[in-house]
Design an enzyme around this catalytic site. Sequence first.
Site: not given
Length: 417
Positions: A327, A329
């Site tokens: 991920d 983010r």
Amino acid sequence: MPRRSSHVVLTSHSNQIFKESLPIRWGAKDPIERGPVIATISNKENRNAIGSHGGSYTVYRALSIAAGAFPKDHKPELENTQPTEFVQESPSWFDPEKIVSLDPWGAHVADAYKDLIGQGYNIRPTIAVTQARLHIPEVKEAIEEGLLPIDGHIVTNAKDIKVTKVAIEPVWYLPAIAKKFNLEEGELRRVLFEETGGMFPELVTRPDLKVLLPPIGSSTAYVFGNMKDLQNPNVELTCRVHDECNGSDVFGSDICTCRPYLTHGIVEAARAAQNGGVGLVVYFRKEGRALGEVTKFLVYNARKRQQGGDSAATYFHRTECVAGVQDARFQEFMPDVLHYFGVKKIHHLHSMSNMKYDAIVGSGIEVVHRESIPEDLIPDDAKVEIEAKKAAGYFTPGEIKKDSDLDQVKGRKLEES
């Protein structure tokens, strides 16, 4: 995350510094003292920020200018473009470390900087506020099922929902962003410069410029009910913070829960407004966990074709194999939008993500209840995703986490209503 020391020597190009460039004092209470963000290139001597207005659309604008279809020296006519409703100032606007990825004065430029605009400064808004109606099949179904009665105030006779829409372009204050990631500012600027292929040389040549307008997508907030109530912790707030998923959100792909979770959040936000509260849905442009749609579709193929078929056990691993990380983010910036609205307390947070939750409560906003997606809204092909998230420690029904209990975030039981 340990603080990394920077061995990069930032140099200032004195021949690029102009006396006509207005200073920016991030966090100042008065907009004139704070100073406008000027990232237009029509008058280079006025620039006081790195990058350019328009975010990810700057390259399209450049192509249009190169093709002769766009006037390079255009200055926008801002008459009658002011927000349909102004977001009220709140203490978070004046904390230089609270809001670091957007300009809280971004919707006020036509009024706050009217005199400077009259003097020829090309100052552009980075936030716009307007009114709209949402017409969504899942919402229409909720109305027809009686979950959202037609009241003429929130829900119209046409089975639309009235909302206030707020578009927000990214404006990054680099010193505070570096601090959030426990980095030296020079190191952050160097990596940004290198990993964008040297797109913005000012990152390493102009340490006097502290603001960057990155070429990334904007965020959009949808407010259901009275916007001013977002600042009142005594008014019940239902909130969904949603990261972009084009395939599901727009086209309805059934491989994930994104669209069902989004539309459920919209229905619950509207219900909150109808019940005397306020609803907020924030849509962040972070397609495919900020890895992009190409990477996401490659992962879909890898998951489906692996020996034994798709499984929760390898759900995140397959992403890491393709992208190098599970991920990309970082949710540290996400609460900035909430602080822009002056949110102090969220009574119902619709999110299973612990990263989002931890970022929100870590920024000083209280969360009372967390809500996961109802089981009956999970598409059959998305059950692997849900099982993988549960196994990875995502929030599950029955658990409650409060900002006053950060040391005991597991195993808390939601009181039966």
